[in-house]
Design a protein around this motif. Structure first.
Motif, PDB file in Angstrom:
ATOM      1  N   ARG A 334       0.833  -1.355   0.033  1.00  0.00           N
ATOM      2  CA  ARG A 334      -0.058   0.079   0.067  1.00  0.00           C
ATOM      3  C   ARG A 334       0.835   1.295  -0.024  1.00  0.00           C
ATOM      4  NH1 ARG A 334      -3.400   3.530  -0.452  1.00  0.00           N
ATOM      5  NH2 ARG A 334      -5.355   3.508   0.208  1.00  0.00           N
ATOM      6  N   GLY A 335       2.052   0.965   0.326  1.00  0.00           N
ATOM      7  CA  GLY A 335       2.877   2.328   0.363  1.00  0.00           C
ATOM      8  C   GLY A 335       2.833   3.308   1.637  1.00  0.00           C
ATOM      9  N   LEU A 336       2.339   2.805   2.732  1.00  0.00           N
ATOM     10  CA  LEU A 336       2.223   3.698   3.998  1.00  0.00           C
ATOM     11  C   LEU A 336       3.558   3.534   4.679  1.00  0.00           C
ATOM     12  CD1 LEU A 336      -1.262   2.434   5.381  1.00  0.00           C
ATOM     13  CD2 LEU A 336      -0.758   4.401   3.394  1.00  0.00           C
ATOM     14  N   SER A 337       3.692   4.817   5.425  1.00  0.00           N
ATOM     15  CA  SER A 337       4.799   4.706   6.260  1.00  0.00           C
ATOM     16  C   SER A 337       4.749   4.120   7.633  1.00  0.00           C
ATOM     17  CB  SER A 337       5.264   6.230   6.728  1.00  0.00           C
ATOM     18  OG  SER A 337       4.040   6.835   7.502  1.00  0.00           O
ATOM     19  N   ALA A 338       5.549   3.755   8.148  1.00  0.00           N
ATOM     20  CA  ALA A 338       5.482   2.939   9.496  1.00  0.00           C
ATOM     21  C   ALA A 338       4.819   3.523  10.591  1.00  0.00           C
ATOM     22  CB  ALA A 338       6.978   2.706  10.330  1.00  0.00           C
ATOM     23  N   THR A 339       4.647   5.013  10.555  1.00  0.00           N
ATOM     24  CA  THR A 339       3.793   5.685  11.390  1.00  0.00           C
ATOM     25  C   THR A 339       2.284   5.643  11.115  1.00  0.00           C
ATOM     26  OG1 THR A 339       5.533   7.291  11.933  1.00  0.00           O
ATOM     27  CG2 THR A 339       3.165   8.067  12.570  1.00  0.00           C
ATOM     28  N   ALA A 340       2.315   5.766   9.546  1.00  0.00           N
ATOM     29  CA  ALA A 340       0.755   5.747   8.924  1.00  0.00           C
ATOM     30  C   ALA A 340       0.270   4.381   9.194  1.00  0.00           C
ATOM     31  CB  ALA A 340       0.686   6.083   7.645  1.00  0.00           C
ATOM     32  N   THR A 341       1.018   3.261   9.135  1.00  0.00           N
ATOM     33  CA  THR A 341       0.588   2.055   9.219  1.00  0.00           C
ATOM     34  C   THR A 341      -0.081   1.745  10.831  1.00  0.00           C
ATOM     35  OG1 THR A 341       2.082   1.040   7.496  1.00  0.00           O
ATOM     36  CG2 THR A 341       1.277  -0.411   9.269  1.00  0.00           C
ATOM     37  N   GLY A 342       0.863   2.435  11.523  1.00  0.00           N
ATOM     38  CA  GLY A 342       0.504   2.283  13.040  1.00  0.00           C
ATOM     39  C   GLY A 342      -0.931   2.880  13.406  1.00  0.00           C
ATOM     40  N   LEU A 343      -0.961   3.921  12.773  1.00  0.00           N
ATOM     41  CA  LEU A 343      -2.444   4.469  12.903  1.00  0.00           C
ATOM     42  C   LEU A 343      -3.540   3.779  12.356  1.00  0.00           C
ATOM     43  CD1 LEU A 343      -1.182   8.295  12.474  1.00  0.00           C
ATOM     44  CD2 LEU A 343      -1.733   7.386  14.418  1.00  0.00           C
ATOM     45  N   VAL A 344      -3.289   3.213  10.873  1.00  0.00           N
ATOM     46  CA  VAL A 344      -4.573   2.483  10.375  1.00  0.00           C
ATOM     47  C   VAL A 344      -4.868   1.239  11.488  1.00  0.00           C
ATOM     48  CG1 VAL A 344      -4.821   0.940   8.439  1.00  0.00           C
ATOM     49  CG2 VAL A 344      -3.736   2.974   8.136  1.00  0.00           C
ATOM     50  N   LEU A 345      -3.990   0.648  12.291  1.00  0.00           N
ATOM     51  CA  LEU A 345      -4.131  -0.354  12.990  1.00  0.00           C
ATOM     52  C   LEU A 345      -4.738  -0.187  14.235  1.00  0.00           C
ATOM     53  CD1 LEU A 345      -0.890  -2.629  12.047  1.00  0.00           C
ATOM     54  CD2 LEU A 345      -3.382  -2.952  11.246  1.00  0.00           C
ATOM     55  N   LEU A 346      -4.650   1.459  14.705  1.00  0.00           N
ATOM     56  CA  LEU A 346      -5.171   1.743  15.717  1.00  0.00           C
ATOM     57  C   LEU A 346      -6.765   1.247  16.099  1.00  0.00           C
ATOM     58  CD1 LEU A 346      -4.482   3.190  18.410  1.00  0.00           C
ATOM     59  CD2 LEU A 346      -5.254   5.414  17.500  1.00  0.00           C
ATOM     60  N   PRO A 347      -7.461   1.389  15.043  1.00  0.00           N
ATOM     61  CA  PRO A 347      -8.945   0.955  15.363  1.00  0.00           C
ATOM     62  C   PRO A 347      -8.934  -0.632  15.769  1.00  0.00           C
ATOM     63  CG  PRO A 347      -8.902   2.398  13.687  1.00  0.00           C
ATOM     64  CD  PRO A 347      -7.197   2.048  13.695  1.00  0.00           C
ATOM     65  N   LEU A 348      -7.995  -1.446  15.264  1.00  0.00           N
ATOM     66  CA  LEU A 348      -8.124  -2.713  15.691  1.00  0.00           C
ATOM     67  C   LEU A 348      -7.712  -2.824  17.116  1.00  0.00           C
ATOM     68  CD1 LEU A 348      -5.907  -5.642  13.908  1.00  0.00           C
ATOM     69  CD2 LEU A 348      -5.843  -5.400  16.407  1.00  0.00           C
ATOM     70  N   SER A 349      -6.685  -2.032  17.738  1.00  0.00           N
ATOM     71  CA  SER A 349      -6.353  -2.245  19.007  1.00  0.00           C
ATOM     72  C   SER A 349      -7.494  -1.574  20.175  1.00  0.00           C
ATOM     73  CB  SER A 349      -5.175  -1.351  19.371  1.00  0.00           C
ATOM     74  OG  SER A 349      -3.937  -1.627  18.557  1.00  0.00           O
ATOM     75  N   LEU A 350      -8.142  -0.463  19.593  1.00  0.00           N
ATOM     76  CA  LEU A 350      -9.179   0.068  20.227  1.00  0.00           C
ATOM     77  C   LEU A 350     -10.172  -1.116  20.343  1.00  0.00           C
ATOM     78  CD1 LEU A 350      -9.094   3.861  19.306  1.00  0.00           C
ATOM     79  CD2 LEU A 350      -8.252   2.753  21.337  1.00  0.00           C
ATOM     80  N   THR A 351     -10.705  -1.645  19.165  1.00  0.00           N
ATOM     81  CA  THR A 351     -11.561  -2.473  18.920  1.00  0.00           C
ATOM     82  C   THR A 351     -11.432  -3.882  20.034  1.00  0.00           C
ATOM     83  OG1 THR A 351     -12.102  -1.877  16.714  1.00  0.00           O
ATOM     84  CG2 THR A 351     -13.191  -4.075  17.542  1.00  0.00           C
TER      85      THR A 351
END
Length: 495
Positions: A334-351
């Motif tokens: 997808r070409g995201l940075s490591a920081t952006a990837t962590g933010l995309v996965l944040l809803p997984l963590s919160l859920t």
């Protein structure tokens, strides 16, 4: 149990809450190192010019070391007491963090992960030992509140690990995910030195791992016989003999199997043969040993517990394959940075945290596992729809489905184990549950390396999703007909 020293019992005679901070902080060192590395694999590979098949060893090395080290160090905790092993293990974590932060090659980085695996194996059995000792000191059953805090803390750092790792990498590069272990280790050493009791090792006779214990009027489980790999059948109750041969065979079995799975090749036929021979030798050794590393006879007598271990293996294989595979694809495919990837996965963590918090006090084990495995099937199927141009809402939605499954499956297997295992050997049973979690993580790491041989492509992600889908479906089918799970946690009917 405790010798006179720094430790003073709680004034109200209850659980000494000063122990909670070192117990929790030490026990989260393993899950935080397990999950943070997910967003560091791509930048580490770029730094050393290594493909995903090689950087996957950063994941496998820690789990291989921990899968063997957890039950071994648990035995040592019983023999020498929690304080000594806790301090030694957390000191090793700091050393490994410093080595990883300065490592000039991928080989030394993998060595640092091995040391991390061994060092982080000490705190959890030490925490379980302290909880059990406090229960005996106060004359009360093990405090469920403390056990819940341990479970939630471990799950919390596991699901926020990728986000935290992405933030650390954004601030100081991938080496910060290793360097952060140095201050964490120092904090554990200070708290452990000040608050942990100077204790003698336990030489009592805990119950068998595979047999439910008998509860007396006080609600505490009574020993039912020789322990499962933690005691002695000679009547002395001593637990200071380690099954070195069994440990060595278990390590050879795991290492040979993982070496083959990381790079399957007909020319490496000797590796699965070596794994099979080690497995056969391990089975023979454990059935004959006076103090087995893992009491296979006791374990074989409890089929519901075996089913729980199998569910843990299947669930964690899909969970960690999603964590490692989807994370790498977000960065490369997808070409995201490591920081952006962590933010995309944040809803997984919160859920995952929301689901765990909302359902944690409910005893519906079968319902948790059915809904969790169903959501896992849906998440794996949704991965087949993902491609390089997918909208962000789809990427987040896939993570939310995975978060629901992660929160429910973890709670379900832990609750099932609590009711199925002998309460007098609950720490040994919980340790082996973690070993099956590590086995699932290693299988996921091997699968990720196999489907991403030259990078995290969309095609590789879809093949990985099919692999995960098969495991999630097996988990659902293993849970659906098991009506015994519905009775766990409910009070027995009076005749």
């Amino acid at each position: 149990m405790f010798r006179t020293g720094r430790h003073r019992p709680a004034p109200d005679g209850g659980f000494d809450r000063r122990l909670i901070a070192p117990m929790v902080l030490g026990s989260v060192l393993n899950p935080i190192n397990s999950s943070m590395i997910a967003v560091a694999l791509v930048p580490v590979g770029a730094a050393f010019g290594a493909p995903p098949a090689e950087t996957a060893w950063l994941v496998t090395a820690l789990y291989l070391a921990t899968a063997v080290g957890q039950p071994v160090i648990g035995r040592l905790v019983d023999t020498y007491g929690p304080r000594r092993l806790y301090l030694t293990g957390t000191a090793l974590v700091g050393t490994a963090g410093l080595l990883g932060a300065l490592a000039p090659s991928l080989g030394l980085l993998i060595a640092a992960r091995v040391l991390l695996g061994l060092g982080t194996s000490a705190a959890y059995p030490a925490a379980m030992h302290l909880t059990r000792s406090e229960a005996e000191r106060t004359g009360q059953s093990s405090p469920t509140g403390v056990l819940t805090v341990l479970a939630v803390a471990n799950q919390t750092v596991a699901v926020v690990g990728p986000t935290l790792g992405g933030l650390l990498i954004g601030m100081g590069g991938w080496r910060t995910v290793f360097a952060v272990n140095v201050p964490l280790s120092l904090a554990c050493l200070v708290l452990g030195t000040v608050r942990l009791p100077v204790a003698e090792g336990r030489h009592g006779r805990p119950g068998r791992l595979g047999r439910p214990g008998r509860s007396g009027r006080s609600g505490r489980s009574e020993p039912t016989g020789s322990p499962a790999g933690t005691g002695s059948p000679d009547g002395t109750g001593r637990s200071d003999r380690l099954d070195h041969a069994g440990i060595a065979l278990f390590a050879v079995l795991l290492l040979a199997l993982m070496l083959f799975l990381m790079k399957p090749d007909p020319a490496r036929w000797y590796l699965p043969l070596l794994a099979a021979l080690a497995a056969a030798g391990f089975a023979v050794r454990e059935r004959r040993a006076r103090t087995p590393f893992i009491d296979l006879r006791a374990l074989a007598g409890n089929r519901p517990l075996i089913a729980t271990y199998l569910r843990q293996l299947l669930g964690c294989t899909a969970i960690y394959a999603f964590l490692y595979g989807y994370t790498q694809w977000l960065e490369e495919g997808r070409g995201l940075s490591a920081t952006a990837t962590g933010l995309v996965l944040l809803p997984l963590s919160l859920t995952a945290l929301t689901v765990a918090g909302a359902t944690g006090r409910r005893p519906a084990v079968r319902g948790k596992l059915l809904v969790g495995s169903g959501c896992q099937v849906a998440a794996c199927a949704a991965l087949l729809l993902v491609h390089a141009a997918s909208p962000g809402v789809l990427l987040v939605a896939v993570g939310v489905l995975a978060g629901v499954s992660q929160g429910l499956i973890g709670l379900g297997t832990q609750t099932a184990l609590y009711h199925q295992a002998d309460q007098a050997a609950i720490a040994s049973a919980a340790g082996l549950l973690r070993t099956f979690m590590y086995l699932g993580a290693m299988a996921a790491s091997a699968a990720t390396a196999a489907f991403f041989p030259h990078g995290a492509t969309t095609g590789g992600l879809h093949h990985l999703a099919l692999f995960m889908l098969g495991g999630a479906a097996l988990l659902f089918l293993l849970t659906l007909p098991d009506r015994s799970l519905s009775r766990l946690g409910t009070p027995p009917q009076q005749g």
